[in-house]
Design an enzyme around this catalytic site. Sequence first.
Site, PDB file in Angstrom:
ATOM      1  N   LYS A 184       0.814  -1.212   0.000  1.00  0.00           N
ATOM      2  CA  LYS A 184       0.000   0.000   0.000  1.00  0.00           C
ATOM      3  C   LYS A 184       0.858   1.277   0.000  1.00  0.00           C
ATOM      4  O   LYS A 184       2.058   1.218   0.233  1.00  0.00           O
ATOM      5  CB  LYS A 184      -0.955  -0.025   1.203  1.00  0.00           C
ATOM      6  CG  LYS A 184      -1.894  -1.245   1.201  1.00  0.00           C
ATOM      7  CD  LYS A 184      -2.982  -1.168   0.136  1.00  0.00           C
ATOM      8  CE  LYS A 184      -3.551  -2.499  -0.275  1.00  0.00           C
ATOM      9  NZ  LYS A 184      -4.470  -3.137   0.645  1.00  0.00           N
TER      10      LYS A 184
HETATM   11  C1  LIG Z   1      -5.406  -4.239   1.048  1.00  0.00           C
HETATM   12  C2  LIG Z   1      -6.895  -4.174   1.050  1.00  0.00           C
HETATM   13  C3  LIG Z   1      -7.650  -4.545   2.156  1.00  0.00           C
HETATM   14  C4  LIG Z   1      -7.062  -5.214   3.346  1.00  0.00           C
HETATM   15  O1  LIG Z   1      -6.044  -4.542   3.946  1.00  0.00           O
HETATM   16  P1  LIG Z   1      -5.265  -5.286   5.103  1.00  0.00           P
HETATM   17  O2  LIG Z   1      -4.521  -4.169   5.758  1.00  0.00           O
HETATM   18  O3  LIG Z   1      -4.377  -6.286   4.434  1.00  0.00           O
HETATM   19  O4  LIG Z   1      -6.258  -5.919   5.981  1.00  0.00           O
HETATM   20  C5  LIG Z   1      -9.011  -4.349   2.133  1.00  0.00           C
HETATM   21  N1  LIG Z   1      -9.630  -3.841   1.070  1.00  0.00           N
HETATM   22  C6  LIG Z   1      -8.950  -3.487  -0.031  1.00  0.00           C
HETATM   23  C7  LIG Z   1      -9.696  -2.900  -1.175  1.00  0.00           C
HETATM   24  C8  LIG Z   1      -7.573  -3.684  -0.086  1.00  0.00           C
HETATM   25  O5  LIG Z   1      -6.904  -3.368  -1.194  1.00  0.00           O
END
Ligand SMILES: *Cc1c(COP(=O)(O)O)cnc(C)c1O
Length: 386
Positions: A184
């Site tokens: 991210k």
């Molecule tokens: C990455 C992601 C999540 C989950 O994030 P985590 O921190 O791994 O729990 C949820 N929704 C979307 C759209 C994502 O891209």
Amino acid sequence: MRATFLPVARPWIGEREKQLVLETLDSGWITTGPRSEELGRRVAQRVGMPHGIAVNSATGALHLALAALGVGPGDEVITAAYTFVACVNVIEHVGARPVLVDVEPDTLCMDPRAVERAITPRTRVLMPVDYGGHPCDLDVLLALARRHGIAMVEAAAHALGASWRGRPVGGWADVTAFSFYATKNLTTGEGGAAVTADEALAERMGLLSLHGMNRDAWKRYTDTGSWYYEVTAPGFKYNLSDVLAAIGLGQLEHFDEMQRLRREHAARYDTLLADVPEVRRPAARPEAVHAWHLYPIALELERLSCDRASFIQELRAENIGTSVHFIPIHYHPHFRATLGHAAGAFPVTEDAYRRAVTLPLFPGMSGEDVEDVVAAVKKVVAHYRK
Ligand SMILES: *Cc1c(COP(=O)(O)O)cnc(C)c1O
């Protein structure tokens, strides 16, 4: 062709992150403590909200939001069919029913007209997903939620750094969940945060994030803390380690620079792909500041003699990593069985999925890397052009 493999995403960890992690390791305090508190506070500050809680994932943040709002059996939560399963899993975790809606063809964000049709007397929460870092139509969705007396919990896993009509993502919904997963825009390896303007909700999410123990229970091992705590609800274990929070604090210090590089790379893709009619570029509406978490292209399959899978395979042979965001929720066996949507239920989502290829985009890539990707895309397109 490139000599080395280019991944679709790679974290950018600077010297500052390493320094803060080492300081944390030396501090004697490596679980939830002052650094996680600070990360929650700083993320909230960035998006202009008074309260922020750092947790160990966006999934946890979404789950806490639904639990803190008291969503449960008999309730419905509306979310997009084109999202990551975490969004839908947490709705099941609280015993509510996920109600999927289709997305808009340009942004691939939740379609407000579809939301309007999906609202019933049982709807408790609207959960928009800011696809790829492009904010949803947040003012329209929020007005819709307010008109029907339902809460808005925004899945902004992709969208830290985005804004809509001049207001940052995080500053709109009742609760906004960010992800600090490895790929991210801001990462702690694993992590996330929930931000809100509602003090009671923040208090409740904080409590539920650590077994339901009262909020400052972590201080019981400090000189100002007490051994005594009370549990008022059966909470979860979603607290973030200070070692990981230290990475996030370092990332925040150069987050604007990382976002600038993402924008630059996305703009270069836009320019270089403009003369490739076989490839549709991601849209950005004028009201949006795009966070550019992803650069997802759509293949004009009508002009090509291959499908998406072979396109990806050919790019892999050119040493270019890609991904697909997302496999529609109703295509997964579990949700096919429990929600019962037939193929064709969400035509925009299904059409987008068939064409979707996410190209590499991360701040540490170079302009030449972008050019390599485009050269590989053009080569594969030329090979399969009808
Ligand atoms: C990455 C992601 C999540 C989950 O994030 P985590 O921190 O791994 O729990 C949820 N929704 C979307 C759209 C994502 O891209």
